[in-house]
Design a protein around this motif. Structure first.
Motif, PDB file in Angstrom:
ATOM      1  N   ILE A 182       0.860  -1.199   0.000  1.00  0.00           N
ATOM      2  CA  ILE A 182       0.000   0.000   0.000  1.00  0.00           C
ATOM      3  C   ILE A 182       0.893   1.245   0.000  1.00  0.00           C
ATOM      4  N   PRO A 183       1.654   1.473  -1.081  1.00  0.00           N
ATOM      5  CA  PRO A 183       2.695   2.510  -1.081  1.00  0.00           C
ATOM      6  C   PRO A 183       2.192   3.931  -0.876  1.00  0.00           C
ATOM      7  N   PHE A 184       0.932   4.210  -1.185  1.00  0.00           N
ATOM      8  CA  PHE A 184       0.423   5.575  -1.066  1.00  0.00           C
ATOM      9  C   PHE A 184      -0.505   5.754   0.141  1.00  0.00           C
ATOM     10  N   ASP A 185      -0.472   4.777   1.033  1.00  0.00           N
ATOM     11  CA  ASP A 185      -1.313   4.805   2.228  1.00  0.00           C
ATOM     12  C   ASP A 185      -0.492   5.307   3.419  1.00  0.00           C
ATOM     13  N   LYS A 186      -1.118   6.048   4.324  1.00  0.00           N
ATOM     14  CA  LYS A 186      -0.386   6.545   5.487  1.00  0.00           C
ATOM     15  C   LYS A 186       0.066   5.411   6.397  1.00  0.00           C
ATOM     16  N   GLU A 187      -0.516   4.211   6.254  1.00  0.00           N
ATOM     17  CA  GLU A 187      -0.124   3.061   7.069  1.00  0.00           C
ATOM     18  C   GLU A 187       0.904   2.173   6.371  1.00  0.00           C
ATOM     19  N   ARG A 188       1.446   2.621   5.267  1.00  0.00           N
ATOM     20  CA  ARG A 188       2.437   1.815   4.559  1.00  0.00           C
ATOM     21  C   ARG A 188       3.631   1.528   5.463  1.00  0.00           C
ATOM     22  N   SER A 189       4.228   0.353   5.282  1.00  0.00           N
ATOM     23  CA  SER A 189       5.375  -0.011   6.133  1.00  0.00           C
ATOM     24  C   SER A 189       6.532  -0.589   5.324  1.00  0.00           C
ATOM     25  N   GLY A 190       6.445  -0.535   4.006  1.00  0.00           N
ATOM     26  CA  GLY A 190       7.506  -1.077   3.165  1.00  0.00           C
ATOM     27  C   GLY A 190       6.922  -1.762   1.941  1.00  0.00           C
ATOM     28  N   PHE A 191       7.809  -2.273   1.074  1.00  0.00           N
ATOM     29  CA  PHE A 191       7.315  -2.936  -0.125  1.00  0.00           C
ATOM     30  C   PHE A 191       7.310  -4.448   0.053  1.00  0.00           C
ATOM     31  N   VAL A 192       6.717  -5.142  -0.886  1.00  0.00           N
ATOM     32  CA  VAL A 192       6.657  -6.599  -0.880  1.00  0.00           C
ATOM     33  C   VAL A 192       7.565  -7.126  -1.986  1.00  0.00           C
ATOM     34  N   MET A 193       8.474  -8.015  -1.657  1.00  0.00           N
ATOM     35  CA  MET A 193       9.378  -8.574  -2.651  1.00  0.00           C
ATOM     36  C   MET A 193       8.605  -9.470  -3.612  1.00  0.00           C
ATOM     37  N   GLY A 194       8.766  -9.210  -4.914  1.00  0.00           N
ATOM     38  CA  GLY A 194       8.104 -10.022  -5.927  1.00  0.00           C
ATOM     39  C   GLY A 194       9.105 -10.607  -6.901  1.00  0.00           C
ATOM     40  N   GLU A 195       8.594 -11.396  -7.843  1.00  0.00           N
ATOM     41  CA  GLU A 195       9.441 -11.997  -8.866  1.00  0.00           C
ATOM     42  C   GLU A 195       8.625 -12.180 -10.145  1.00  0.00           C
ATOM     43  N   GLY A 196       9.322 -12.473 -11.231  1.00  0.00           N
ATOM     44  CA  GLY A 196       8.650 -12.694 -12.497  1.00  0.00           C
ATOM     45  C   GLY A 196       9.373 -11.988 -13.626  1.00  0.00           C
ATOM     46  N   ALA A 197       8.692 -11.858 -14.771  1.00  0.00           N
ATOM     47  CA  ALA A 197       9.276 -11.191 -15.932  1.00  0.00           C
ATOM     48  C   ALA A 197       8.176 -10.616 -16.797  1.00  0.00           C
ATOM     49  N   GLY A 198       8.499  -9.512 -17.459  1.00  0.00           N
ATOM     50  CA  GLY A 198       7.606  -8.904 -18.435  1.00  0.00           C
ATOM     51  C   GLY A 198       8.418  -8.418 -19.617  1.00  0.00           C
TER      52      GLY A 198
END
Length: 293
Positions: free
Chosen positions: A219-235
């Motif tokens: 929730i990067p734009f939320d006041k309660e954000r606490s960090g990012f989530v590690m993801g994987e994949g390709a595009g």
């Protein structure tokens, strides 16, 4: 005259789908790709969630020997590139493969391979480190492996700029075609850094969300954000000169009309508070080519 650049192929493998169709359906269904970490035992870690590619079996895409010689990041890159290339309809009959490039990036590269081989070195000695360690680990191997797999012989590069790597790759591919240096470029990125050392490093930077609620983790734009989530994949996208695409009667998804990039030169992660970098990047987006092929 500068050339117009269009998108003629799509490929993806993501936490919400193992190809473009599955991923698009996942988006429409508001599917959440975040779940509990399953790629390693995360006991003792504050981070409990990640965004893994689900139900991934390398044997569906590679023979045993090839799979063993490819880091997970390169596996993802090849899967997405094959899909994009097939979707584009490009062949050696309708395209000069010497004018087809690969601009595919990875922010970290083969981090899982690095971790595994460091453990081998410590526990079993120098002689047991795999001779494929370096070719599996370096960040340009997703691009290199795609070029070899598809037999395309234009420029093959990997632009490493952390979280901006894939965007830079697509932007520079656009510029390269626009200025006449290549006719077609496969552009995008691949990442597979969900491993003990990867999570530990980002966790100790205080960069990762430590919530256990997958619906409140990213929730990067939320006041309660606490960090990012590690993801994987390709595009991967196939970018192409418009005239070349029309000549071979290609399916055209969209046109790329601008790209700009700058450096804030302000902080290792935080943007300049006044937004100067973003505004200057926008101003650069439609500058004309200075040089022609």
């Amino acid at each position: 005259m500068e050339r117009r650049v269009v998108i003629t192929g799509l490929g993806a493998i993501t936490p919400i789908g193992n190809n473009v169709e599955e991923t698009w359906n996942g988006i429409k269904e508001k599917k959440c790709g975040i779940d509990k970490i399953s790629l390693f035992d995360n006991t003792g870690y504050k981070t409990k969630l990640d965004a893994e590619v689900k139900d991934f079996d390398p044997a569906k895409y590679f023979d045993v020997k090839q799979a063993k010689r490819l880091d997970r990041s390169s596996q993802f890159a090849l899967i997405a590139a094959r899909e994009a290339f097939e979707d584009s309809g490009i062949t050696d009959q309708n395209t000069d493969l010497d004018k087809v490039g690969v601009f595919v990036s990875s922010g970290i590269g083969g981090l899982t391979t690095i971790q595994e081989q460091c453990e081998v070195k410590v526990n079993k000695g120098n002689s047991r480190v795999s001779p494929m360690f370096i070719p599996m680990a370096i960040a340009n191997m997703p691009a290199g492996n795609i070029a070899i797999d598809l037999g395309v012989k234009g420029e093959s590069i990997s632009i490493v700029t952390a979280c901006a790597s894939s965007t830079h790759a697509i932007g520079e591919a656009y510029r390269t075609i626009k200025c006449g240096y290549e006719d077609v470029i496969l552009a995008g990125g691949a990442e597979a850094s969900i491993c003990e050392i990867g999570i530990a490093g980002f966790e100790n930077m205080k960069a990762l969300s430590n919530t256990e609620d997958k619906n409140r983790a990213s929730i990067p734009f939320d006041k309660e954000r606490s960090g990012f989530v590690m993801g994987e994949g390709a595009g991967i996208l196939v970018l192409e000169d418009l005239e070349h695409a029309i000549k071979r009667n290609a399916k055209i998804y969209a046109e790329v009309v601008g790209y700009g990039a700058t450096s804030d030169a302000y902080h290792i992660t935080s943007p300049a508070p006044g937004g100067e970098g973003r505004s200057k990047s926008n101003a650069k987006g439609n500058k004309r080519c200075k040089y022609k092929a």
